[in-house]
Design a protein around this motif. Structure first.
Motif, mmCIF file in Angstrom:
data_model
loop_
_atom_site.group_PDB
_atom_site.id
_atom_site.type_symbol
_atom_site.label_atom_id
_atom_site.label_comp_id
_atom_site.label_asym_id
_atom_site.label_seq_id
_atom_site.Cartn_x
_atom_site.Cartn_y
_atom_site.Cartn_z
ATOM 1 N N ILE A 1 0.812 -1.122 -0.071
ATOM 2 C CA ILE A 1 0.126 -0.048 -0.160
ATOM 3 C C ILE A 1 1.007 1.303 0.085
ATOM 4 N N LEU A 2 2.013 1.362 0.852
ATOM 5 C CA LEU A 2 2.871 2.263 0.786
ATOM 6 C C LEU A 2 3.517 2.478 -0.648
ATOM 7 N N GLN A 3 3.691 1.526 -1.150
ATOM 8 C CA GLN A 3 4.404 1.337 -2.649
ATOM 9 C C GLN A 3 3.451 2.089 -3.448
ATOM 10 N N PHE B 1 4.306 6.094 -2.944
ATOM 11 C CA PHE B 1 5.589 6.378 -3.754
ATOM 12 C C PHE B 1 5.410 6.357 -5.186
ATOM 13 N N GLN B 2 4.699 5.783 -5.695
ATOM 14 C CA GLN B 2 4.606 5.431 -6.897
ATOM 15 C C GLN B 2 3.437 6.311 -7.676
ATOM 16 N N LYS B 3 2.804 7.069 -6.897
ATOM 17 C CA LYS B 3 1.628 7.916 -7.192
ATOM 18 C C LYS B 3 0.413 7.472 -7.951
ATOM 19 N N VAL B 4 0.145 6.028 -7.578
ATOM 20 C CA VAL B 4 -0.820 5.445 -8.106
ATOM 21 C C VAL B 4 -2.093 5.125 -7.347
ATOM 22 N N THR C 1 -4.813 -0.533 -6.059
ATOM 23 C CA THR C 1 -4.199 -1.316 -7.090
ATOM 24 C C THR C 1 -3.187 -1.999 -6.360
ATOM 25 N N HIS C 2 -2.946 -1.794 -4.919
ATOM 26 C CA HIS C 2 -1.776 -2.255 -4.213
ATOM 27 C C HIS C 2 -1.419 -3.706 -4.376
ATOM 28 N N ARG C 3 -2.478 -4.540 -4.697
ATOM 29 C CA ARG C 3 -2.265 -6.128 -4.890
ATOM 30 C C ARG C 3 -1.706 -6.355 -6.250
ATOM 31 N N SER C 4 -1.720 -5.376 -7.122
ATOM 32 C CA SER C 4 -1.408 -5.737 -8.672
ATOM 33 C C SER C 4 -0.068 -5.218 -8.724
ATOM 34 N N LEU C 5 0.597 -4.433 -7.937
ATOM 35 C CA LEU C 5 2.178 -4.123 -8.277
ATOM 36 C C LEU C 5 3.169 -4.956 -8.000
ATOM 37 N N LYS C 6 4.227 -4.747 -8.993
ATOM 38 C CA LYS C 6 5.170 -5.724 -9.101
ATOM 39 C C LYS C 6 6.204 -5.533 -7.628
#
Length: 82
Positions: free
Chosen positions: A64-66, A69-72, A76-81
């Motif tokens: 979720i924090l990512q 950082f990625q400004k998305v 979508t947190h579960r779909s991040l690489k």
């Protein structure tokens, strides 16, 4: 599952969980606070000291924090690489 609800509504608190948006606010505030604190540390001669900091958290919190950082969108947190 909680993740299905997360993908639809970043403010949901189904099953008694903290919302995605709440996690984003809480964790980004922490990162900014730590960054400010560590950047204001100075040595005896007045120069700034360089500090490294490692934050440890549960995988969902970090994903979720990512998103912040990625400004998305936090949904979508579960779909991040990772």
């Amino acid at each position: 599952s909680v993740w299905k609800h997360d993908a639809v509504d970043a403010d949901h608190e189904e099953f008694g969980v903290e919302s995605v948006n709440s996690v984003i606010r809480r964790t980004t505030e922490l990162v900014l606070e730590v960054e400010k604190e560590l950047s204001s540390e100075s040595s005896d001669d007045g120069s700034l000291e360089r500090w490294d900091c490692v934050l440890v958290a549960h995988g969902d919190v970090l994903q979720i924090l990512q998103t912040a950082f990625q400004k998305v969108d936090g949904r979508t947190h579960r779909s991040l690489k990772h």
